[in-house]
Write an enzyme that holds these catalytic residues in place. Structure first.
Site, PDB file in Angstrom:
ATOM      1  CB  SER A 122      -1.025  -0.073   1.184  1.00  0.00           C
ATOM      2  OG  SER A 122      -2.111   0.850   1.197  1.00  0.00           O
ATOM      3  CG  ASP A 176      -6.931  -2.530  -3.768  1.00  0.00           C
ATOM      4  OD1 ASP A 176      -7.674  -1.816  -3.006  1.00  0.00           O
ATOM      5  OD2 ASP A 176      -5.689  -2.646  -3.474  1.00  0.00           O
ATOM      6  CG  HIS A 207      -5.705  -2.661  -0.077  1.00  0.00           C
ATOM      7  ND1 HIS A 207      -5.136  -2.159  -1.055  1.00  0.00           N
ATOM      8  CD2 HIS A 207      -5.267  -2.081   1.266  1.00  0.00           C
ATOM      9  CE1 HIS A 207      -3.980  -1.329  -0.599  1.00  0.00           C
ATOM     10  NE2 HIS A 207      -4.113  -1.003   0.632  1.00  0.00           N
TER      11      HIS A 207
END
Length: 231
Positions: A122, A176, A207
């Protein structure tokens, strides 16, 4: 062996064998901490012939605008869900300085820059891309998971020729909703247009990280560690 550092950014360190010759600095995502990816050390199953020090730093705590100013660990602030919108450039560059200091410390410990890898998930992955492309010494590689290329408008002017051939592993979940895969695809396009070597993987997940992804990272690392050792 597992210890906690007190200098530089606070971090967790794990060495897969004594006298490591490789280092992987792994950056967590928003709201997590260095513990988040500790289990991946065993899951990657790196060869004992490639003794590696994993460094899992903890990001500083800061208020996050998109979360109503709630204070959490983050490498930089997030202003909106549009990652092409206004970005926290000062926060990104501040974290760049902090992570670069960790790279320099690994070199002081005797690990060659070409054997130092940056990895992250991320916004940790976004930061790994940001730093790895700009670093003044040739690094071993970048693992960028479920992320995007930050400050994309300036990266072409700031990238360092020393890392023009740095191998990059990018992976993203097709479901995601936190960082839509379209962001990662656009970032990959910018990297490919700049002639970077990008190995791309896409998985039917949100995610997160999945088992096949870990296996693919392991395979890529085994190959790339070998390559860095021959340079």
């Amino acid at each position: 062996m597992m210890t906690k550092t007190t200098q530089f950014l606070s971090a967790i360190e794990i060495e897969t064998a004594p006298n490591p010759i490789y280092a992987i600095i792994w950056l967590h995502g928003l709201g997590a901490d260095g513990n988040d990816f500790v289990p991946i050390v065993n899951e990657l199953g790196l060869s004992a012939e490639k003794p590696t020090r994993f460094v899992f730093p903890h990001a500083p705590e800061r208020p996050i605008s998109i979360n109503n100013g709630y204070i959490m660990r983050a490498w930089y602030d997030i202003f909106s869900s549009d990652f092409n919108d206004h970005q926290d450039e000062s926060g990104i560059r501040s974290s760049q300085i902090a992570i670069t200091a960790l790279i320099e410390r690994e070199m002081q410990r005797g690990i060659s820059a070409k054997n130092i890898f940056l990895a992250g998930f991320s916004q940790g992955g976004a930061l790994a891309l940001h730093i790895g492309l700009r670093h003044s010494l040739r690094l071993g590689g970048i693992v960028a998971l479920s992320c995007y290329l930050p400050l994309a408008k300036t990266f072409a002017a700031e990238i360092n020729a020393m890392n023009a051939a740095i191998p990059i592993f990018m992976a993203h979940g097709s479901f995601d909703t936190v960082i839509p895969i379209s962001n990662a695809v656009a970032s990959r396009g910018k990297l490919l247009a700049a002639d970077y070597r990008v190995e791309w993987h896409e998985y039917p997940m949100a995610h997160s990280v999945c088992g096949q992804e870990i296996a693919d990272i392991s395979n890529w690392l085994q190959r790339t560690l070998d390559d860095s050792g021959r340079i």
